[in-house]
Scaffold this motif. Structure first.
Motif, PDB file in Angstrom:
ATOM      1  N   TYR A 157       2.612   3.233  -3.673  1.00 38.91           N
ATOM      2  CA  TYR A 157       1.730   3.779  -4.060  1.00 38.91           C
ATOM      3  C   TYR A 157       2.337   5.622  -3.807  1.00 38.91           C
ATOM      4  CZ  TYR A 157      -0.801   0.090  -6.399  1.00 38.91           C
ATOM      5  OH  TYR A 157      -0.764  -0.600  -7.130  1.00 38.91           O
ATOM      6  N   SER A 158       2.496   5.214  -2.443  1.00 37.65           N
ATOM      7  CA  SER A 158       2.394   6.757  -2.124  1.00 37.65           C
ATOM      8  C   SER A 158       4.049   7.330  -2.139  1.00 37.65           C
ATOM      9  CB  SER A 158       2.642   6.923  -0.739  1.00 37.65           C
ATOM     10  OG  SER A 158       3.392   6.055  -0.009  1.00 37.65           O
ATOM     11  N   GLU A 159       5.089   6.153  -3.213  1.00 41.04           N
ATOM     12  CA  GLU A 159       6.189   6.916  -3.567  1.00 41.04           C
ATOM     13  C   GLU A 159       6.565   7.183  -4.543  1.00 41.04           C
ATOM     14  OE1 GLU A 159       8.799   3.661  -2.535  1.00 41.04           O
ATOM     15  OE2 GLU A 159       7.693   3.257  -0.327  1.00 41.04           O
ATOM     16  N   THR A 172      -2.035  12.454  -1.299  1.00 39.03           N
ATOM     17  CA  THR A 172      -1.069  10.855  -0.902  1.00 39.03           C
ATOM     18  C   THR A 172      -1.553  10.013  -1.862  1.00 39.03           C
ATOM     19  OG1 THR A 172      -0.753  11.444   1.414  1.00 39.03           O
ATOM     20  CG2 THR A 172      -1.088   9.392   0.069  1.00 39.03           C
ATOM     21  N   MET A 173      -0.699   9.808  -2.599  1.00 37.67           N
ATOM     22  CA  MET A 173      -1.306   8.667  -3.283  1.00 37.67           C
ATOM     23  C   MET A 173      -1.684   7.084  -2.874  1.00 37.67           C
ATOM     24  SD  MET A 173      -1.561   8.741  -6.872  1.00 37.67           S
ATOM     25  CE  MET A 173      -0.235  10.110  -7.892  1.00 37.67           C
ATOM     26  N   ILE A 174      -2.240   6.664  -2.891  1.00 33.04           N
ATOM     27  CA  ILE A 174      -2.876   5.553  -2.554  1.00 33.04           C
ATOM     28  C   ILE A 174      -3.990   4.624  -3.812  1.00 33.04           C
ATOM     29  CG2 ILE A 174      -4.223   6.169  -0.405  1.00 33.04           C
ATOM     30  CD1 ILE A 174      -6.554   6.065  -0.778  1.00 33.04           C
ATOM     31  N   GLN A 187      -6.232  12.653  -0.677  1.00 31.16           N
ATOM     32  CA  GLN A 187      -5.606  11.412  -0.561  1.00 31.16           C
ATOM     33  C   GLN A 187      -6.162  11.242  -2.344  1.00 31.16           C
ATOM     34  OE1 GLN A 187      -7.757   8.931   1.867  1.00 31.16           O
ATOM     35  NE2 GLN A 187      -6.067   8.787   2.578  1.00 31.16           N
ATOM     36  N   ASP A 217       0.985  -0.688  -0.295  1.00 34.77           N
ATOM     37  CA  ASP A 217       0.148  -0.032   0.148  1.00 34.77           C
ATOM     38  C   ASP A 217       1.181   1.464   0.179  1.00 34.77           C
ATOM     39  OD1 ASP A 217      -1.905  -1.253  -0.012  1.00 34.77           O
ATOM     40  OD2 ASP A 217      -2.376  -1.464   2.258  1.00 34.77           O
ATOM     41  N   GLU A 218       2.161   1.301   0.964  1.00 27.67           N
ATOM     42  CA  GLU A 218       2.994   2.372   0.974  1.00 27.67           C
ATOM     43  C   GLU A 218       3.516   2.705   0.145  1.00 27.67           C
ATOM     44  OE1 GLU A 218       5.032   2.252   4.094  1.00 27.67           O
ATOM     45  OE2 GLU A 218       3.505   2.453   5.736  1.00 27.67           O
ATOM     46  N   THR A 277      -4.701  10.423 -11.881  1.00 24.20           N
ATOM     47  CA  THR A 277      -4.936   9.828 -10.450  1.00 24.20           C
ATOM     48  C   THR A 277      -6.561   9.621 -10.900  1.00 24.20           C
ATOM     49  OG1 THR A 277      -4.704  11.931  -9.835  1.00 24.20           O
ATOM     50  CG2 THR A 277      -3.072  10.691  -9.186  1.00 24.20           C
TER      51      THR A 277
END
Length: 771
Positions: A318-320, A711-713, A354, A315-316, A341
């Motif tokens: 995607y935020s990178e 934040t990308m999720i 988000q 999951d994390e 997005t």
């Protein structure tokens, strides 16, 4: 002499005891040392930090004397702190075995490579004459009992030996200590699996863990109680009644304690070495090691957990991606990264903090420059992702004059549809392939058809042309018409370079079944046959997606998305260095053309001696060539050759863009050099220009520009099903059909001839009753 990149195993002994009364004098009794892999450039400080990290200690504890007092377990345990891959910025190294030509990137914070997870493995670096099991107690000269060491040991089993060489099972000891609760639970579960018995959890919280045998009170008194020692932050065995005195009352091929956490610890080294290792291989390895066969789903979950521990959380990840986009664009000016997005709705309102990841297109300046010197064609295809979240990786593949495949553009999308292909192909045309007259090789997907036929897409003739991958056409053909012979005839007809040869194979196909020819006639010949493509294919009939994924992008489909996009940078950097050096070395020897072309010309020259050449004009351009002996399975006997127009009746000259055997015979007859009739893409200088522009060393992540957007999720709709076997996204063809003669096996004993319900072992045990 060993190179600086060669690695060495260092055995770090710890948590043992000194035994003076031995035949050899003083002996440090410890059979389960830490395995640390170092190279010649590793400093002493790096080694110390690695040891402390493996022990879960801070750097200030290097000189602590309390370490010797910490007892440890001889039962296999879980690694105390999973080491995430600290990839240097965006050039992640997947250890795919092709790192000889480019500098290796550090994959661990202390620059030590290949450190296996604690508690798993087979002890290959240990003494082959000793087992991996420690004695229950080790006595020193004072006579005080020292708790058995080995908390970070390897799995033990029946028949393990103690320090004196006596066979026996290892048991828990009161006072044994574990670095955390996960480590303790893994030890208890592994012990239960090794004994083939079941236990139940009586109490479990952040301070206590109590387990009893499932037959507790029915003749078995096995019990274990562990608690947290707050001062030291470790778990300790406070009470232990063992060993088991019960017997297994049922036969099963699975064990309740063999959950995905236990399996994940065991398969960690295999996943670390190759992230693309199949679930079937991991399942068989697990069954062979533990003696029980878990379900496919459980092993799949274990692999996902192992991948997450090695390459980062799913999951994390995607935020990178937004920061990676900023970092790679800062590193290499001209990098194209287009991120799309979709909004997150909370209670009917858009959450501005988000955003769902939707699509990402990216390519690098060396790839854009390389395509200018490749063959004027591009293959496009998609491959499914195999991680926690679904999706599709779209790839554009080029080929240089030495038959090396080269991915030039990528896109992560939700799946193959008209919108996603339009997104990918529009940016591909704009940034990578603006050349006129380009050929696009693809499958027959309707989404690709819609994107290529869009009026404003730039892919319509004469700007670009389309051709089908014959492998996909043959697979579609096999869905309607069974039999490998008919499929082979269709492929032979597609590869035919002349209309005469095509008619030859097509007539044979018609004799098999006229409906087969009717099926093929519904597809335009220019899309799937080589003799109608006007030489645009350069002899390439497939998309090369399998070769690209296996040779260059191996394992990336199994990684979190951030590691996937980072891997493309590192893999391509290595590829450009390796292929560039090869081309430069060939140029240094004075070669004019690529090795692939030289081999083809040499093969044609060997058969060109069996021809009779007749000249038909004064300019040495028009000839006829008669074969004295047939040179292939299909021969016309006599061929017309035109050096001026670079054509031959055999079709090879105009299809491959270099002289065929008949043209070489004409060049020898007219005493002219054949090199002037070779397409420029085959020149070694052109091949070198493909890889001339290299990649820039990555900028450390700490210097990346800050990202202040939402934040990308991940989109929860893309998550794979939580229950049951993961649904396969593969399109099934005749190649995936199971053998109908393969015998069915019992789900319990894995023997053929009966089912789980009628298994004789279960029936026998129920008749004899419980022992």
């Amino acid at each position: 002499m060993a190179s600086e990149e060669e690695s060495f195993a260092v055995l770090v002994h710890h948590r043992g005891s000194i035994k003076r009364k031995t035949r050899s004098g003083v002996k440090f009794t410890n059979k389960n040392p830490l395995y640390i892999v170092v190279n010649r450039t590793t400093s002493y400080d790096d080694l110390v930090r690695s040891v402390l990290m493996k022990l879960g200690l801070e750097a200030t504890a290097a000189g602590s004397s309390s370490m010797a007092a910490v007892a440890s377990s001889s039962v296999p345990v879980y690694e105390p702190a999973a080491q995430l891959v600290a990839s240097p910025s965006f050039a992640v190294d997947l250890n795919d075995g092709v790192r000889d030509e480019v500098g290796s990137f550090d994959v661990l914070p202390n620059a030590l490579h290949g450190v296996p997870p604690v508690g798993v493995g087979d002890g290959e670096l240990g003494d082959p004459d000793e087992d991996d099991v420690e004695p229950e107690t080790i006595d020193d000269d004072s006579g005080d009992e020292v708790v058995a060491e080995g908390a970070l040991g390897h799995p033990v089993g029946f028949g393990a030996r103690d320090a004196e060489g006596n066979a026996g099972l290892t048991e828990f000891q009161v006072g044994q200590q574990f670095q955390d609760k996960d480590e303790a639970l893994l030890s208890v579960k592994t012990y239960s699996i090794r004994r083939g018995v079941q236990y139940k959890v009586v109490e479990s919280d952040h301070r206590w863990y109590v387990g009893k045998c499932s037959e507790f009170g029915n003749g078995c008194t096995w019990l274990i109680r562990l608690s947290l020692r707050k001062r030291k932050g470790i778990w300790e065995v406070k009470r232990y009644n063992g060993p088991h005195t019960c017997l297994a009352t049922s036969i099963s091929s699975d064990h309740r304690s063999l959950d995905h956490s236990v399996i994940s610890a065991f398969i960690m080294p295999m996943v670390r070495a190759d992230a693309s290792v199949s679930i079937k291989v991991l399942l068989n390895a697990t069954a062979a090691h533990f003696g029980f066969r878990p379900t496919y789903r459980r092993v799949w979950m274990a692999k996902q957990k192992a991948v997450g521990l090695i390459y980062g959380d799913w999951d994390e990840s995607y935020s990178e991606i937004p920061r990676w986009v900023l970092g790679v664009q800062l590193t290499m000016t001209g990098t194209v990264a287009v991120l799309r997005t979709s909004p997150v709705l909370v209670g009917g309102q858009v959450d501005e903090s988000q955003a769902y990841f939707h699509r990402l297109f990216w390519t690098f300046p060396p790839c854009i420059e390389a395509f200018r010197h490749c063959k004027p064609l591009v293959s496009i295809d998609g491959t499914h992702l195999y991680g926690k979240y679904g999706g599709t990786l779209l790839i554009a593949i080029a080929q240089d004059g030495n038959s090396n495949i080269l991915p030039v553009a990528f896109a992560l999308v939700e799946g193959e549809n008209a919108e996603s292909w339009t997104f990918f192909l529009s940016h591909l045309r704009q940034h990578v392939t603006p050349h006129p007259g380009l050929l696009v090789i693809s499958d027959r997907h309707n989404g690709i058809k819609s994107a290529l036929e869009a009026p404003d897409g730039g892919w319509l003739p004469p700007s670009a042309y389309r051709a089908f991958c014959i492998r996909h056409v043959a697979a579609n053909f096999a869905l309607t018409f069974k039999g490998k012979d008919a499929r082979r005839l269709l492929v032979n007809a597609a590869y035919a370079k002349t209309e005469v040869e095509f008619d030859y194979w097509f007539d044979i196909l018609r004799s098999e079944d006229p409906a087969m020819c009717e099926w093929a006639n519904r597809i335009d010949y220019s899309l799937w046959t080589q003799h109608r493509d006007e030489g645009r294919r350069f002899g390439h009939m497939t998309t090369n997606i399998s070769e690209c994924v296996n040779s260059i992008l191996k394992g990336v489909r199994n990684l979190p998305v951030a590691s996937l996009v980072k891997a493309t940078y590192g893999r391509l950097a290595e590829l450009f260095v390796r292929k560039g050096r090869e081309a430069e070395a060939q140029m240094g020897t004075g070669q004019q053309f690529s090795q692939h072309l030289v081999k083809c010309i040499e093969a044609n020259l060997n058969t060109a001696r069996c021809f009779t050449v007749t000249l038909y004009d004064r300019d040495n351009s028009e000839f006829t060539v008669a074969e004295t002996t047939p040179t292939g399975t299909f021969s016309l006997g006599t061929y017309r050759v035109s050096l001026a127009s670079r054509t031959c009746d055999c079709g090879y000259f105009q299809a491959l863009h270099f002289p065929c055997q008949h043209a070489l015979a004409c060049c020898a007859y007219a005493r002219v050099s054949w090199s002037s009739y070779v397409h420029s893409v085959y020149q070694i200088s052109s091949v070198f220009n493909v890889y001339r522009m290299g990649f820039t060393p990555p900028i450390p992540e700490g210097f990346w520009p800050p990202y202040d957007g939402p934040t990308m999720i991940p989109d929860p709709n893309r998550r794979r099903a939580r229950e049951g076997r993961p649904r396969s996204t593969r399109i099934r063809t005749n190649m995936d059909e199971a053998d109908p003669n393969r015998p069915k096996r019992c789900g319990l004993c894995r023997q053929p001839g009966h089912t789980r319900r009628r298994c004789p072992q279960v029936v026998g045990s129920s008749q004899t009753g419980r022992n």
